[in-house]
Design an enzyme around this catalytic site. Sequence first.
Site, PDB file in Angstrom:
ATOM      1  N   CYS A 163       0.801  -1.223   0.000  1.00 32.83           N
ATOM      2  CA  CYS A 163       0.000   0.000   0.000  1.00 32.83           C
ATOM      3  C   CYS A 163       0.837   1.278   0.000  1.00 32.83           C
ATOM      4  O   CYS A 163       0.288   2.372  -0.100  1.00 32.83           O
ATOM      5  CB  CYS A 163      -0.945  -0.004   1.193  1.00 32.83           C
ATOM      6  SG  CYS A 163      -1.943  -1.495   1.270  1.00 32.83           S
ATOM      7  N   HIS A 303      -2.809   8.183   6.016  1.00 27.83           N
ATOM      8  CA  HIS A 303      -3.003   6.850   5.420  1.00 27.83           C
ATOM      9  C   HIS A 303      -4.361   6.308   5.871  1.00 27.83           C
ATOM     10  O   HIS A 303      -5.128   5.801   5.054  1.00 27.83           O
ATOM     11  CB  HIS A 303      -1.869   5.930   5.853  1.00 27.83           C
ATOM     12  CG  HIS A 303      -1.916   4.577   5.226  1.00 27.83           C
ATOM     13  ND1 HIS A 303      -1.898   4.389   3.865  1.00 27.83           N
ATOM     14  CD2 HIS A 303      -2.004   3.328   5.783  1.00 27.83           C
ATOM     15  CE1 HIS A 303      -1.951   3.086   3.593  1.00 27.83           C
ATOM     16  NE2 HIS A 303      -2.030   2.428   4.741  1.00 27.83           N
ATOM     17  N   GLU A 314      -0.864   5.279  13.401  1.00 31.13           N
ATOM     18  CA  GLU A 314      -0.460   6.440  12.607  1.00 31.13           C
ATOM     19  C   GLU A 314      -0.489   7.701  13.463  1.00 31.13           C
ATOM     20  O   GLU A 314       0.398   8.560  13.351  1.00 31.13           O
ATOM     21  CB  GLU A 314      -1.358   6.610  11.385  1.00 31.13           C
ATOM     22  CG  GLU A 314      -0.939   7.775  10.495  1.00 31.13           C
ATOM     23  CD  GLU A 314      -1.724   7.867   9.190  1.00 31.13           C
ATOM     24  OE1 GLU A 314      -1.290   8.632   8.304  1.00 31.13           O
ATOM     25  OE2 GLU A 314      -2.753   7.177   9.060  1.00 31.13           O
ATOM     26  N   LYS A 335      -9.714   7.894   2.353  1.00 31.40           N
ATOM     27  CA  LYS A 335     -10.158   6.515   2.091  1.00 31.40           C
ATOM     28  C   LYS A 335     -11.590   6.288   2.571  1.00 31.40           C
ATOM     29  O   LYS A 335     -12.220   5.306   2.179  1.00 31.40           O
ATOM     30  CB  LYS A 335      -9.207   5.510   2.748  1.00 31.40           C
ATOM     31  CG  LYS A 335      -7.833   5.425   2.098  1.00 31.40           C
ATOM     32  CD  LYS A 335      -6.974   4.365   2.774  1.00 31.40           C
ATOM     33  CE  LYS A 335      -5.578   4.314   2.151  1.00 31.40           C
ATOM     34  NZ  LYS A 335      -4.771   5.501   2.478  1.00 31.40           N
ATOM     35  N   HIS A 340      -9.756   1.772  -0.214  1.00 35.12           N
ATOM     36  CA  HIS A 340      -8.295   1.638  -0.225  1.00 35.12           C
ATOM     37  C   HIS A 340      -7.844   1.019  -1.543  1.00 35.12           C
ATOM     38  O   HIS A 340      -8.080  -0.163  -1.792  1.00 35.12           O
ATOM     39  CB  HIS A 340      -7.872   0.767   0.953  1.00 35.12           C
ATOM     40  CG  HIS A 340      -6.406   0.743   1.217  1.00 35.12           C
ATOM     41  ND1 HIS A 340      -5.483   1.360   0.400  1.00 35.12           N
ATOM     42  CD2 HIS A 340      -5.693   0.161   2.219  1.00 35.12           C
ATOM     43  CE1 HIS A 340      -4.272   1.159   0.894  1.00 35.12           C
ATOM     44  NE2 HIS A 340      -4.373   0.433   1.986  1.00 35.12           N
ATOM     45  N   PHE A 400       2.019  -3.396   3.826  1.00 37.72           N
ATOM     46  CA  PHE A 400       2.471  -4.694   4.301  1.00 37.72           C
ATOM     47  C   PHE A 400       3.939  -4.875   3.943  1.00 37.72           C
ATOM     48  O   PHE A 400       4.394  -4.454   2.876  1.00 37.72           O
ATOM     49  CB  PHE A 400       1.660  -5.813   3.638  1.00 37.72           C
ATOM     50  CG  PHE A 400       0.290  -6.036   4.228  1.00 37.72           C
ATOM     51  CD1 PHE A 400      -0.206  -5.243   5.240  1.00 37.72           C
ATOM     52  CD2 PHE A 400      -0.510  -7.068   3.754  1.00 37.72           C
ATOM     53  CE1 PHE A 400      -1.462  -5.457   5.777  1.00 37.72           C
ATOM     54  CE2 PHE A 400      -1.770  -7.294   4.283  1.00 37.72           C
ATOM     55  CZ  PHE A 400      -2.257  -6.498   5.295  1.00 37.72           C
TER      56      PHE A 400
END
Length: 412
Positions: A163, A303, A314, A335, A340, A400
């Site tokens: 991502c 994010h 975050e 998002k 996403h 990831f």
Amino acid sequence: MSNPRIVVTGIGASSPIGATAPESWDALLAGASGTRTLEYDWVEKYQLPVTFAAQAKVRPDTVLERPIAKRLDPSSQFALVAAMEAWADAGAPEVAPERLGVDFATGIGGLWTLLDAWDTLREKGPRRVLPMTVPMLMPNAAAGNLSLHFGARAYARTVASACASSTESLVNAVEHLRDGLADVVIAGGTESVIHPITISSFASMQALSRRNDSPETASRPASIDRDGFVMGEGAGVLILETEEHAKARGAKIYAEIAGGGVTADSYHITANDPEGAGASRAVHMALESAGRSVDEVTHINAHATSTPVGDPNEYVALKSVFGDRIDEIPVSATKASTGHLLGGTGALEAIFTVLALRDRVAPPTINLTEQDPAVPFRLSGAPTPLGAGDQLAISNSFGFGGHNAVVAIASV
């Protein structure tokens, strides 16, 4: 020797809330949601636990000429549609092929092509597998096809860092332009993996929201009742060039990509570092690369995926960077509207950040019911004015594998 300024001269997007970048931006400001119930027979066939996603508003194969679309996986189709828009928006720059580069990204690549070919092999045998299968499924297919379409011969590079992918591609583009490898770069990312296997896999790890009865409200970053992210698809593309090159050809300039930072957590293959050390380092690196300070940041595109663990992590990371000031900076968690886009999300959110600085407004964060005390970002359900004067924003992406990527974007 000072680094040349790198500017944005064109934008293009195909997203769950718009067929183009302007349409996506207008829908974002209006508080639209791109999440819808999936109308495919395979949802019921496989009894999927999640029955919705943020599909692109317009299918790319309805935009491209049929012979071109047939030779491209949907991820490459999205990339080409968005890139054609961005290129036209930039005024179709006249640049020598050897001075035009491509920095592109995807998180997964040609998943539909791969799995369709596997079905064909099992059901019809090897002679029926298309000869274009590998060129369509390979992760660098989008970058390669953009290079072919626009005649880019400086280089065509691909990032695959989950991502964080397309934000990292923007950081790479800035570095390549500063290093003199190109005068103009087509940069961004794409993803199209709304498929039974990915939905099943993400659901299995408890990462997806399961609000099947209310899909349009399922993505709710920072809300105390969030229960996972919403899978999206599409692409975002930015045309970047040195300021000198842009001004010499009389191009309009949206904003400056002032700097970028990329780090790794080395903590866990899927979970981010709860102390946010890698993420905070990426923010510091982006600002140092930009020659700016933390006190100058006036807007953040977070994010903020709407997962129970990711959102507070975050906040911890940004709190360590900005201190108490983090509670005063207008933050957008876009998002909530788009879902996403995995490898395409960073580029789309960079476009939103560029337009936020152009229009001096932070886009709203929808679906925020009761804000989680562990994620006390300054979020608003309505557009928030950013004011006059110099504006500096950061856009964050975490993936990831422990990937962290941040771009610093300045108004012009």
